[in-house]
Design an enzyme around this catalytic site. Sequence first.
Site, short mmCIF file in Angstrom:
data_model
loop_
_atom_site.label_atom_id
_atom_site.label_comp_id
_atom_site.label_asym_id
_atom_site.label_seq_id
_atom_site.Cartn_x
_atom_site.Cartn_y
_atom_site.Cartn_z
N GLY A 80 0.76 -1.19 0.15
CA GLY A 80 0.06 0.04 0.08
C GLY A 80 0.80 1.16 -0.06
O GLY A 80 0.34 2.46 0.21
N HIS A 142 11.28 1.33 2.91
CA HIS A 142 11.01 0.13 3.07
C HIS A 142 11.82 -0.56 4.22
O HIS A 142 11.65 -1.85 4.64
CB HIS A 142 11.06 -0.97 1.94
CG HIS A 142 10.27 -0.70 0.87
ND1 HIS A 142 9.01 -0.51 1.00
CD2 HIS A 142 10.50 -0.64 -0.42
CE1 HIS A 142 8.21 -0.52 -0.06
NE2 HIS A 142 9.12 -0.56 -1.15
N GLY A 295 -5.83 -3.74 -6.55
CA GLY A 295 -6.09 -3.10 -5.29
C GLY A 295 -7.18 -3.72 -4.57
O GLY A 295 -8.06 -2.86 -4.15
P1 PAP Z 1 5.67 -0.32 -3.63
O1 PAP Z 1 5.70 -1.01 -2.38
O2 PAP Z 1 6.49 -1.00 -4.65
O3 PAP Z 1 5.67 1.10 -3.68
P2 PAP Z 1 2.96 -0.60 -3.23
O4 PAP Z 1 2.10 0.55 -3.62
O5 PAP Z 1 3.01 -0.78 -1.76
O6 PAP Z 1 4.03 -1.04 -4.17
O7 PAP Z 1 1.82 -1.90 -3.95
C1 PAP Z 1 1.13 -1.92 -4.90
C2 PAP Z 1 -0.39 -2.34 -4.64
O8 PAP Z 1 -1.00 -1.33 -4.14
C3 PAP Z 1 -0.92 -3.13 -5.79
O9 PAP Z 1 -1.60 -4.18 -5.41
P3 PAP Z 1 -1.95 -5.38 -6.28
O10 PAP Z 1 -0.83 -6.04 -7.09
O11 PAP Z 1 -2.81 -6.25 -5.16
O12 PAP Z 1 -3.29 -5.10 -7.30
C4 PAP Z 1 -1.75 -2.13 -6.12
O13 PAP Z 1 -2.61 -2.38 -6.90
C5 PAP Z 1 -2.27 -1.42 -4.66
N1 PAP Z 1 -2.61 0.15 -4.87
C6 PAP Z 1 -2.18 1.02 -5.50
N2 PAP Z 1 -2.62 2.21 -5.38
C7 PAP Z 1 -3.54 1.89 -4.59
C8 PAP Z 1 -4.84 2.73 -4.31
N3 PAP Z 1 -5.05 4.02 -4.45
N4 PAP Z 1 -5.66 2.17 -3.40
C9 PAP Z 1 -5.67 1.03 -3.08
N5 PAP Z 1 -4.67 0.07 -3.58
C10 PAP Z 1 -3.92 0.48 -4.31
#
Ligand code: PAP
Length: 329
Positions: A80, A142, A295
């Site tokens: 997230g 992280h 998401g």
């Molecule tokens: P990171 O640690 O590389 O920055 P991060 O953003 O933590 O990544 O994780 C991405 C996840 O957050 C994705 O989940 P999924 O693969 O299960 O779909 C992504 O879809 C989700 N995500 C990104 N933005 C949002 C948002 N605004 N609301 C809810 N979920 C989100």
Amino acid sequence: MVGPVAFKDVHKEEDDRICPPEEYADIISTLPSFESSGLRVRLYQGVWLLDHVVPGIMALQRRHKPQLGDVVLASPPKSGTTWLKALSFAVMGRAAYPPSDADHPLRRLNPHQCVPFMDNLFSAGQEAKLDALPSPRLLHTHAHHSMLPPSIADCKIVFVCREPKDMLVSMWHFVRSSGSSDFPFSALFELACEGKNPYGPIWDHLLGYWSVSRATPERVLFLKYEEMLVDPVSTVRELARFLGVPFTSVEEAAGWPADIADMCSIDALRGLQANKTGNTGLFFKCSHQSFFRKGVAGDWVDHMTPEMARRIDAIVEEKLRGSGLTFTS
Ligand code: PAP
């Protein structure tokens, strides 16, 4: 100028220069390591880090210069982060950028271009760029809580985590979308069960921030992705209160908490040109699009057998036992 200001608005030029700190090479060469699917991982201070991150974390520990008012966002990968970056930036920056602003940075930039990732900046020798950001700064890591420099002890920290099975599924999709299409899910799963996934063990990552948030809730806000999904508007209010900028009655009446939650929703962000095109990252180029997949909660059912789920649930449950931290899946 008052912060937070989007990193990309301060550092407009693309700069892919990677000049890793070299002074730790001798120590690093003695650390246990292994390779999996072409990725080298090393054990530093009890945490398995991708090879290029190790000198960055060492430099962060030694050279980071905190400023009064800094807010540190922390998360295990794929828990997230992107969402938390967007929400925190929108909440903290709302005096300069009201959520209705058509030119809001979050409507023209990817959230990762707004809030810098310290681990990579230090790993690339680009950490001096943080000095140019006006205070209060929003920064992300992280790193486990145990690895943070003591100087960060004065900063507020917002930690977001996610049910571990969904986190792993998200990580696997992300790694594949970044070019490792032959990386089997089972390989990542085994690493995670052994605590050897990048930034693992997962349970240590969780417990570190959990215990500090319990002891000093005014310093560390502990958020769960699944709870944010259920009620994002309450999360926006909680963030504002924790960060010392609660919504005024005028802002409440104008509907700003809901406007911020809407602006930062995955559907709204995914639909923006800034997130449909372009990429981010110093060591691996990740498309902006790849941060917005499904998401949702519970996607693990399409990737794990019930036996795999039982196995990792049992490991996580055993590691978290007695802490008061639980996940429902
Ligand atoms: P990171 O640690 O590389 O920055 P991060 O953003 O933590 O990544 O994780 C991405 C996840 O957050 C994705 O989940 P999924 O693969 O299960 O779909 C992504 O879809 C989700 N995500 C990104 N933005 C949002 C948002 N605004 N609301 C809810 N979920 C989100």
